[in-house]
Design an enzyme around this catalytic site. Structure first.
Site, short mmCIF file in Angstrom:
data_model
loop_
_atom_site.label_atom_id
_atom_site.label_comp_id
_atom_site.label_asym_id
_atom_site.label_seq_id
_atom_site.Cartn_x
_atom_site.Cartn_y
_atom_site.Cartn_z
N THR A 23 40.09 -65.38 64.91
CA THR A 23 40.37 -63.98 65.26
C THR A 23 41.56 -63.92 66.22
O THR A 23 42.44 -63.08 66.12
CB THR A 23 39.12 -63.32 65.88
OG1 THR A 23 37.98 -63.58 65.05
CG2 THR A 23 39.30 -61.81 66.02
N LYS A 38 29.26 -60.86 64.62
CA LYS A 38 28.98 -61.63 65.85
C LYS A 38 28.04 -60.87 66.79
O LYS A 38 27.57 -61.43 67.78
CB LYS A 38 30.29 -61.94 66.57
CG LYS A 38 31.40 -62.53 65.72
CD LYS A 38 31.07 -63.87 65.18
CE LYS A 38 32.23 -64.55 64.46
NZ LYS A 38 33.38 -64.82 65.29
N ASP A 83 39.93 -63.27 73.82
CA ASP A 83 39.32 -64.41 73.14
C ASP A 83 38.27 -63.95 72.14
O ASP A 83 37.83 -62.79 72.18
CB ASP A 83 38.68 -65.35 74.18
CG ASP A 83 38.50 -66.77 73.65
OD1 ASP A 83 38.20 -67.67 74.46
OD2 ASP A 83 38.66 -66.98 72.43
N ALA A 106 34.47 -64.84 70.01
CA ALA A 106 33.13 -65.29 70.40
C ALA A 106 32.33 -65.57 69.14
O ALA A 106 32.64 -65.06 68.07
CB ALA A 106 32.42 -64.23 71.25
N ASP A 107 31.30 -66.39 69.30
CA ASP A 107 30.41 -66.67 68.16
C ASP A 107 29.22 -65.72 68.15
O ASP A 107 28.72 -65.37 67.08
CB ASP A 107 29.94 -68.12 68.23
CG ASP A 107 31.12 -69.08 68.10
OD1 ASP A 107 31.78 -69.05 67.04
OD2 ASP A 107 31.44 -69.79 69.08
N LYS A 163 30.07 -69.07 72.93
CA LYS A 163 31.38 -69.46 72.44
C LYS A 163 31.42 -70.96 72.23
O LYS A 163 30.48 -71.66 72.61
CB LYS A 163 32.46 -69.06 73.46
CG LYS A 163 32.74 -67.56 73.45
CD LYS A 163 33.75 -67.15 74.51
CE LYS A 163 35.05 -67.92 74.37
NZ LYS A 163 35.62 -67.87 72.98
N GLU A 192 38.80 -72.47 77.43
CA GLU A 192 38.60 -71.02 77.28
C GLU A 192 37.94 -70.42 78.51
O GLU A 192 38.32 -69.36 79.00
CB GLU A 192 37.74 -70.71 76.05
CG GLU A 192 38.45 -70.89 74.73
CD GLU A 192 37.51 -70.72 73.55
OE1 GLU A 192 36.31 -70.98 73.70
OE2 GLU A 192 37.99 -70.32 72.48
N SER A 237 40.93 -68.95 71.56
CA SER A 237 41.05 -69.82 70.39
C SER A 237 40.21 -69.30 69.24
O SER A 237 39.26 -68.54 69.47
CB SER A 237 40.60 -71.24 70.74
OG SER A 237 41.48 -71.82 71.69
N GLY A 238 40.57 -69.70 68.04
CA GLY A 238 39.77 -69.33 66.86
C GLY A 238 40.54 -68.42 65.91
O GLY A 238 41.64 -67.95 66.22
O1 DER Z 1 35.44 -71.47 69.78
C1 DER Z 1 35.47 -70.34 70.26
O2 DER Z 1 34.95 -70.04 71.34
C2 DER Z 1 36.08 -69.25 69.42
O3 DER Z 1 36.58 -68.21 70.23
C3 DER Z 1 34.95 -68.73 68.56
O4 DER Z 1 33.92 -68.40 69.41
C4 DER Z 1 35.35 -67.56 67.69
O5 DER Z 1 36.07 -68.08 66.64
P1 DER Z 1 36.38 -67.17 65.36
O6 DER Z 1 37.19 -66.00 65.87
O7 DER Z 1 37.18 -68.09 64.47
O8 DER Z 1 35.07 -66.75 64.77
#
Ligand code: DER
Length: 225
Positions: A31, A124, A84, A86-87, A97, A106, A28-29
């Site tokens: 990226t 990140k 996925d 990550a933050d 995350k 996730e 999710s997110g």
């Molecule tokens: O919520 C999450 O875990 C997302 O994967 C986040 O960590 C990364 O979101 P972004 O790609 O919008 O920065």
């Protein structure tokens, strides 16, 4: 803007790791948005046959929008790869995350896959986890008590709000954002948080990521653990 271009570049690179016939966990997110878009392009242009399991309602909507067929855990118990965002990513590939409040699904979808591929722009990559407040999914019942217990681990948790109310995740839970500043031992902190009954899941993804794809102004770098 350039950050969006970096996200697009790593999303496209990640899509190139998906082979015909694969079952793919979709994170999710913002990226991952570009990953799903790129997978849709590959399905259209190359006719690859893949199926995805989305980690959020939002990702499911993007899959429909871009023509990525979906499956579920009733049909598919094992995934070939999960991709996925990550933050934060530390030098050992430990992750924070949950920025998008999807961390619980996730983590399930990450665990279901043979391989976990993380896609990030270079902002990140950190030397240690913690500058980003750690998202923790907590049960709404007794949330004040759960927050009180998390405090004892050394942070001031904040309930994530949306339109003036506590944000409710796809699973009907709350998110506490926990600013630890510097997490010396992520595995130990994860264990301590998981021991609190009201904690449903944490945004610490320990020893899970196999590969990290990093976008920066020079281009895209693939790093394996
Ligand atoms: O919520 C999450 O875990 C997302 O994967 C986040 O960590 C990364 O979101 P972004 O790609 O919008 O920065």
């Amino acid at each position: 803007n350039t950050q969006e271009q970096l996200k697009k570049a790593v999303g496209e690179k990640a899509a190139s790791f998906v082979q015909d016939g694969m079952k793919v966990g979709l994170g999710s997110g913002s990226t991952v948005y570009w990953l799903v878009h790129a997978l849709g392009e590959r399905i259209k242009e190359e006719g690859i046959q893949i199926e995805g399991i989305p980690s959020s309602i939002q990702t499911g909507a993007w899959a429909k929008e871009f023509g990525v067929p979906l499956t579920n855990f009733a049909e598919t118990k094992e995934l070939d790869i999960t991709i996925d965002g990550a933050d934060e990513v530390d030098p050992d590939f430990q992750l924070i995350k949950g920025g998008g409040a999807a961390l619980f699904r996730e983590k399930i979808i990450a665990q279901a896959a043979e391989k976990l591929l993380i896609i990030v722009d270079e902002s990140k990559m950190v030397n240690y986890l913690g500058a980003y407040a750690l998202p923790v999914e907590i049960l709404p019942f007794a949330w004040e008590r759960t927050v009180h217990e998390i405090k004892k681990l050394g942070c001031e948790p904040e309930l994530r709000m949306k339109d003036g109310e506590p944000l409710v995740t796809d699973n009907g839970n709350f998110i506490a954002d926990c600013p630890f500043e510097k997490i010396e031992d992520p595995a130990d902190l994860d264990r301590k948080l998981q021991a609190i009954a009201g904690v449903v899941e944490t945004g610490l993804f320990i020893n899970m990521a196999d590969t990290v794809i990093i976008g920066n102004s020079e281009g895209v770098t693939v790093k394996n653990k």
